[in-house]
Scaffold this active site. Structure first.
Site, PDB file in Angstrom:
ATOM      1  N   CYS A  17      19.685 -56.449  -2.330  1.00 22.32           N
ATOM      2  CA  CYS A  17      20.089 -55.132  -2.830  1.00 22.32           C
ATOM      3  C   CYS A  17      19.342 -53.998  -2.137  1.00 22.32           C
ATOM      4  O   CYS A  17      19.946 -53.083  -1.595  1.00 22.32           O
ATOM      5  CB  CYS A  17      19.863 -55.086  -4.336  1.00 22.32           C
ATOM      6  SG  CYS A  17      19.849 -53.429  -5.026  1.00 22.32           S
ATOM      7  N   GLU A 268      21.296 -21.777  -6.412  1.00 20.13           N
ATOM      8  CA  GLU A 268      21.733 -23.141  -6.087  1.00 20.13           C
ATOM      9  C   GLU A 268      22.895 -23.048  -5.100  1.00 20.13           C
ATOM     10  O   GLU A 268      23.753 -22.173  -5.204  1.00 20.13           O
ATOM     11  CB  GLU A 268      22.144 -23.828  -7.409  1.00 20.13           C
ATOM     12  CG  GLU A 268      23.051 -25.023  -7.288  1.00 20.13           C
ATOM     13  CD  GLU A 268      22.423 -26.221  -6.587  1.00 20.13           C
ATOM     14  OE1 GLU A 268      21.278 -26.567  -6.894  1.00 20.13           O
ATOM     15  OE2 GLU A 268      23.105 -26.784  -5.706  1.00 20.13           O
ATOM     16  N   ASP A 316      12.451 -26.820  -6.986  1.00 22.52           N
ATOM     17  CA  ASP A 316      12.715 -28.250  -7.149  1.00 22.52           C
ATOM     18  C   ASP A 316      13.672 -28.686  -6.039  1.00 22.52           C
ATOM     19  O   ASP A 316      14.831 -29.011  -6.288  1.00 22.52           O
ATOM     20  CB  ASP A 316      13.345 -28.472  -8.547  1.00 22.52           C
ATOM     21  CG  ASP A 316      13.576 -29.934  -8.859  1.00 22.52           C
ATOM     22  OD1 ASP A 316      13.099 -30.799  -8.101  1.00 22.52           O
ATOM     23  OD2 ASP A 316      14.250 -30.226  -9.874  1.00 22.52           O
ATOM     24  N   CYS A 343      10.303 -34.493  -5.334  1.00 27.15           N
ATOM     25  CA  CYS A 343      10.640 -35.920  -5.414  1.00 27.15           C
ATOM     26  C   CYS A 343      10.216 -36.623  -4.126  1.00 27.15           C
ATOM     27  O   CYS A 343      10.602 -37.759  -3.888  1.00 27.15           O
ATOM     28  CB  CYS A 343      12.128 -36.111  -5.692  1.00 27.15           C
ATOM     29  SG  CYS A 343      13.188 -35.350  -4.457  1.00 27.15           S
TER      30      CYS A 343
END
Ligand code: SAH
Length: 387
Positions: A17, A268, A316, A343
């Protein structure tokens, strides 16, 4: 979890996977490894707080995607693409996916034969069902099922829905998406709700958010609450500040901050996400927020040129981090505080280096484990202006 559980017992397809890199690593050890890596990367900037882990680190993914196809005997199979290929690895349950979502996918597969619905065969181009996506609301329990088909006509649609709901009354909405193109893009462009509202809602930090089939929403809401909680703590808003939420997606961070701020601006690039953000603002009766569809760097540069003031900047960005244009404009607008949600610790370190060279000091930083069993590290950092 017992440490005796072998790699194979936890996940029989781990090696094919590629989704989880650390199936064989005990959870405490995973947290330690992430904390050490993060601390090293942050060493030039500031001390880091203890990593925030999960009490139950399995089955956290609230968005689950399965590819459908056929085996050599033309039996329907469902699972994921083998790493870097288009071969399907059959999967019935996954260590990190929501268990109800996995069960629904198996039920869809088991119903196909009796409804004469053929899964799509990539080699021959025949067949109807290409992908199934299940999105679940963490605190609302709502479940959205998306069937991605090659044509808009699902045979015996009503009976299919009835049969599925009989097995899974917890499903709150079913949507058909049409993807008739030969691309690896999962979701199609045409969309039709055949049961329920066509989206689900979830609650996060006291606000309600709409989640449409294609909109971005963090995959681990349990940890997202802790992440955003830390971001709000770092921002220390008093109710008077002007706040910018950059790379705002569906407006989550800005909407959560809005109750403690004077005014919030969200920016955004993705138009559908901005639409959801505006709906989310209305639904939560938030009136001190405005969303712009634009490149975050361009908008901030305009603000710098017009001499606009921002007190607190949340950003972010995606894995690639922020842009030099954005960071240069940020240093010009000079918010007192910058709260950086990241992240990807590598691009975070790169961007912190830039900002600390432009009159900012990194004060606090904390990793939050949003992706157990994988190497991913999410974090929040606080920077303060020296002038
Ligand atoms: N803050 C949101 C979304 C974070 S994901 C949340 O927590 O839910 C990163 C977002 O940045 C995505 O929605 C993506 O569409 C957006 N994005 C990527 N590049 C951008 C750019 N140059 N300018 C503005 N937004 C951008």
């Amino acid at each position: 979890m017992s440490e005796k559980q072998s790699d194979h017992q936890l996940c029989p397809v781990a090696s094919r996977c590629g989704g989880c890199q650390w199936v064989q690593v005990p959870y405490e050890e995973q947290l330690r490894k992430k904390a050490v890596r993060f601390r090293k990367l942050m060493e030039p900037f500031c001390k880091t707080e203890a990593i925030i882990g999960m009490e139950q680190p399995q089955h956290y993914r609230c968005k689950v995607h399965a590819v459908f196809g056929e085996n050599r005997q033309h039996d329907p199979i469902s699972g994921i693409y083998e790493e870097k290929s288009h071969r399907i690895v059959p999967i019935d349950s996954c260590l990190i996916e929501n268990e109800k979502a996995d069960a629904i996918i198996v039920s869809v597969r088991n119903l196909l034969r009796s409804f004469k619905i053929r899964p799509y065969n990539e080699r021959t181009g025949f067949g109807l069902l290409r992908h199934v996506l299940v999105r679940t609301g963490y605190s609302t329990g709502q479940i959205l099922l998306v069937l991605v088909l090659t044509s808009p006509i699902l045979p015996s649609k009503n009976n299919f829905v009835k049969a599925l709901l009989k097995q899974h009354p917890e499903i709150t909405s079913i949507v058909i998406q049409v993807n008739d193109r030969n691309t690896s893009m999962v979701l199609g462009e045409k969309e039709q709700a055949i049961y329920g509202k066509g989206y689900i809602e979830d609650r996060l930090c006291g606000k309600t958010f709409r989640i449409s089939p294609g909109s971005f929403y963090q995959v681990n809401p349990c940890q997202t609450e802790k992440l955003y909680g830390k971001a709000m703590e770092y921002a220390g808003l008093t109710g008077r500040e002007t706040v910018l939420d950059a790379y705002c997606g569906t407006g989550t961070i800005g909407l959560i901050a809005s109750g403690s701020a004077g005014r919030v601006i969200g920016v955004e690039l993705n138009g559908a996400a901005v639409q959801d953000a505006r709906i989310n603002a209305r639904q939560n009766r938030v009136e001190n927020i405005q969303f712009y569809q634009n490149d975050a760097g361009k908008l901030l540069l305009q603000m710098a040129e017009q001499g606009q003031k921002i007190d607190v900047l949340f950003l972010d960005p995606p894995r690639s981090g922020s842009s030099q244009e954005f960071l240069t404009a940020a240093a010009r607008v000079r918010p007192q505080k910058i709260v950086y949600i990241s992240c990807n610790p590598d691009t975070l370190a790169r961007d912190l280096k830039f900002l600390t060279g432009r009159g900012y000091r990194a004060e606090r930083s904390v990793p939050v484990d949003m992706f157990p069993y994988t190497e991913g590290i999410e974090s929040v950092s606080l920077l303060r202006s020296l002038s």
